[in-house]
Design a protein around this motif. Structure first.
Motif, mmCIF file in Angstrom:
data_model
loop_
_atom_site.group_PDB
_atom_site.id
_atom_site.type_symbol
_atom_site.label_atom_id
_atom_site.label_comp_id
_atom_site.label_asym_id
_atom_site.label_seq_id
_atom_site.Cartn_x
_atom_site.Cartn_y
_atom_site.Cartn_z
ATOM 1 N N THR A 158 0.874 -1.162 0.000
ATOM 2 C CA THR A 158 0.000 0.000 0.000
ATOM 3 C C THR A 158 0.914 1.215 0.000
ATOM 4 O O THR A 158 1.806 1.326 0.842
ATOM 5 N N VAL A 159 0.713 2.120 -0.952
ATOM 6 C CA VAL A 159 1.598 3.274 -1.112
ATOM 7 C C VAL A 159 0.841 4.566 -0.838
ATOM 8 O O VAL A 159 -0.244 4.788 -1.373
ATOM 9 N N VAL A 160 1.414 5.397 0.012
ATOM 10 C CA VAL A 160 0.900 6.742 0.270
ATOM 11 C C VAL A 160 1.908 7.710 -0.337
ATOM 12 O O VAL A 160 3.062 7.750 0.086
ATOM 13 N N MET A 161 1.496 8.474 -1.345
ATOM 14 C CA MET A 161 2.435 9.322 -2.091
ATOM 15 C C MET A 161 2.008 10.783 -2.085
ATOM 16 O O MET A 161 0.827 11.100 -2.242
ATOM 17 N N THR A 162 2.981 11.660 -1.895
ATOM 18 C CA THR A 162 2.736 13.090 -2.039
ATOM 19 C C THR A 162 3.920 13.717 -2.748
ATOM 20 O O THR A 162 4.940 13.063 -2.996
ATOM 21 N N PHE A 163 3.803 15.003 -3.099
ATOM 22 C CA PHE A 163 4.845 15.718 -3.831
ATOM 23 C C PHE A 163 5.236 16.975 -3.054
ATOM 24 O O PHE A 163 4.377 17.817 -2.766
ATOM 25 N N THR A 164 6.516 17.110 -2.714
ATOM 26 C CA THR A 164 6.995 18.238 -1.928
ATOM 27 C C THR A 164 8.379 18.642 -2.425
ATOM 28 O O THR A 164 8.924 18.034 -3.334
ATOM 29 N N TYR A 165 8.960 19.654 -1.796
ATOM 30 C CA TYR A 165 10.369 19.971 -2.039
ATOM 31 C C TYR A 165 10.950 20.635 -0.795
ATOM 32 O O TYR A 165 10.221 21.227 0.008
ATOM 33 N N ASN A 261 -1.596 20.578 -3.725
ATOM 34 C CA ASN A 261 -1.338 19.814 -2.508
ATOM 35 C C ASN A 261 -2.246 18.584 -2.480
ATOM 36 O O ASN A 261 -3.394 18.663 -2.063
ATOM 37 N N LYS A 262 -1.707 17.482 -2.946
ATOM 38 C CA LYS A 262 -2.493 16.248 -3.009
ATOM 39 C C LYS A 262 -1.717 15.090 -2.384
ATOM 40 O O LYS A 262 -0.490 15.072 -2.386
ATOM 41 N N THR A 263 -2.466 14.137 -1.864
ATOM 42 C CA THR A 263 -1.886 12.908 -1.320
ATOM 43 C C THR A 263 -2.650 11.737 -1.918
ATOM 44 O O THR A 263 -3.884 11.718 -1.896
ATOM 45 N N PHE A 264 -1.922 10.767 -2.458
ATOM 46 C CA PHE A 264 -2.519 9.663 -3.200
ATOM 47 C C PHE A 264 -2.302 8.342 -2.466
ATOM 48 O O PHE A 264 -1.230 8.096 -1.914
ATOM 49 N N ILE A 265 -3.331 7.486 -2.493
ATOM 50 C CA ILE A 265 -3.245 6.153 -1.897
ATOM 51 C C ILE A 265 -3.403 5.121 -3.010
ATOM 52 O O ILE A 265 -4.367 5.168 -3.785
ATOM 53 N N PHE A 266 -2.450 4.194 -3.077
ATOM 54 C CA PHE A 266 -2.493 3.123 -4.072
ATOM 55 C C PHE A 266 -2.586 1.768 -3.378
ATOM 56 O O PHE A 266 -1.985 1.566 -2.311
ATOM 57 N N ASN A 267 -3.317 0.844 -3.987
ATOM 58 C CA ASN A 267 -3.377 -0.497 -3.416
ATOM 59 C C ASN A 267 -2.153 -1.298 -3.851
ATOM 60 O O ASN A 267 -1.273 -0.793 -4.555
ATOM 61 N N ARG A 268 -2.111 -2.565 -3.481
ATOM 62 C CA ARG A 268 -0.915 -3.371 -3.734
ATOM 63 C C ARG A 268 -0.685 -3.658 -5.213
ATOM 64 O O ARG A 268 0.412 -4.033 -5.611
ATOM 65 N N ASP A 269 -1.725 -3.447 -6.033
ATOM 66 C CA ASP A 269 -1.581 -3.634 -7.476
ATOM 67 C C ASP A 269 -1.131 -2.353 -8.164
ATOM 68 O O ASP A 269 -0.992 -2.309 -9.395
ATOM 69 N N GLY A 270 -0.914 -1.297 -7.381
ATOM 70 C CA GLY A 270 -0.488 -0.028 -7.956
ATOM 71 C C GLY A 270 -1.633 0.812 -8.487
ATOM 72 O O GLY A 270 -1.416 1.793 -9.205
ATOM 73 N N LYS A 271 -2.866 0.461 -8.136
ATOM 74 C CA LYS A 271 -4.032 1.206 -8.605
ATOM 75 C C LYS A 271 -4.416 2.281 -7.596
ATOM 76 O O LYS A 271 -4.465 2.032 -6.387
ATOM 77 N N LEU A 272 -4.687 3.486 -8.112
ATOM 78 C CA LEU A 272 -5.106 4.594 -7.261
ATOM 79 C C LEU A 272 -6.495 4.318 -6.698
ATOM 80 O O LEU A 272 -7.438 4.068 -7.447
ATOM 81 N N THR A 273 -6.618 4.376 -5.372
ATOM 82 C CA THR A 273 -7.914 4.114 -4.732
ATOM 83 C C THR A 273 -8.493 5.340 -4.039
ATOM 84 O O THR A 273 -9.707 5.515 -3.994
ATOM 85 N N HIS A 274 -7.618 6.186 -3.465
ATOM 86 C CA HIS A 274 -8.079 7.367 -2.740
ATOM 87 C C HIS A 274 -7.168 8.557 -3.040
ATOM 88 O O HIS A 274 -5.973 8.383 -3.287
#
Length: 294
Positions: A158-165, A261-274
């Motif tokens: 499960t991946v929680v991804m965001t973009f920052t610097y 400002n977004k945060t993405f949740i992906f399931n174990r198959d790499g599909k965006l769910t939230h």
């Protein structure tokens, strides 16, 4: 005399039809899909000129009413946030079908428009859930240790991804986005939740300055548990492709990077769910969505 009367009548019709409208301005409305009844509901108005460029310093006002129901009119408080974007807030009593009546004025031009939108009552199942079919694209970046990271390293977790610097100048953007990661790690630890199949990922929007050493030092200052968190940087085109696939738009202006400002949740198959929009995220909702996906 008859011709003059017809001419005058046509002129009046043209004047009336032109009032309150402009071909030079268009307005777009973006709204969340769910709501907690009684809590403040935020929506975004984007104002563009006829070339499609953002319009700043416009006067934007709006009211919302329920479609086909007489519950009165709810005023929307609107505040400009820059780049042609205006945030509106209102307290909505219930879910259902709504109509936003929007008025935009700028440099003597005015446009009035109506936009329909539908919202559902928020539940654990539908909170921030996406309906679009998006998966993590192929990419090749490097982490805080300079080691290569690809899509393959994310699949199966499960991946929680965001973009920052690192050198973010907006205190309401990157610091809070990474603060959400910090809160999540604290909650996972305090609740004894296993993190073997979880990965938190922050992707740099300023790879020119965000070297592996810089992002590693930044992660250390944030006191992150790096056993299941990666700070990524690397080729700008690769980052643009990854961000663009997810709908994370950014643009560098001088030393500042303007971004969503977004945060993405992906399931174990790499599909965006939230998808969480905005830097401020309810930490309980984030924890629930992440652990539900696990």
């Amino acid at each position: 005399m008859k011709r003059l009367s017809v001419f005058i009548m046509c002129l009046i019709i043209l004047i009336i039809s032109g009032c309150g409208a402009s071909n030079d301005l268009t307005v777009k409305l973006s709204t969340p899909k769910t709501i907690t009844p009684g809590e403040i509901y935020a929506m975004q108005f984007t104002v563009l000129d006829k070339q499609g460029k953002p319009v700043e310093d416009a006067k934007v006002s709006a009211d919302i009413t329920m479609k086909n129901m007489d519950h009165g009119t709810t005023p929307v408080a609107v505040e400009e946030i820059g780049e042609g974007k205006y945030i509106g807030t209102a307290s909505l009593p219930m879910n259902g079908e709504w109509i936003a009546s929007i008025k935009v004025e700028h440099d003597g031009e005015m446009v009035e428009d109506e936009k329909e939108f539908t919202i559902e009552a928020k539940t654990l199942e539908n909170a921030h859930k996406v309906t679009k079919d998006v998966t993590i694209p192929d990419f090749k970046l490097i982490d805080e240790n300079g080691k290569p990271v690809t899509k393959k390293d994310l699949i199966g977790k499960t991946v929680v991804m965001t973009f920052t610097y690192v050198n973010c100048v907006d205190p309401n953007a990157c610091p809070i986005l990474l603060g959400n990661f910090s809160n999540l790690q604290q909650d996972l630890k305090s609740k004894g939740t296993k993190t073997d199949n979880l990965l938190l990922v922050s992707v740099s929007l300023d790879p020119e300055n965000d070297t592996p050493e810089a992002i590693k030092d930044h992660a250390k200052k944030m006191n992150f548990d790096m056993s299941y968190l990666k700070m990524l940087t690397g080729d700008l085109k690769g980052i643009q492709n990854l961000a663009g696939t997810l709908g994370e738009h950014f643009e560098k202006k001088g030393s500042e990077v303007l971004h969503e400002n977004k945060t993405f949740i992906f399931n174990r198959d790499g599909k965006l769910t939230h998808e969480f929009t905005g830097s401020n995220i309810d930490r309980n909702e984030l924890y629930q969505v992440v652990t539900m996906e696990k």
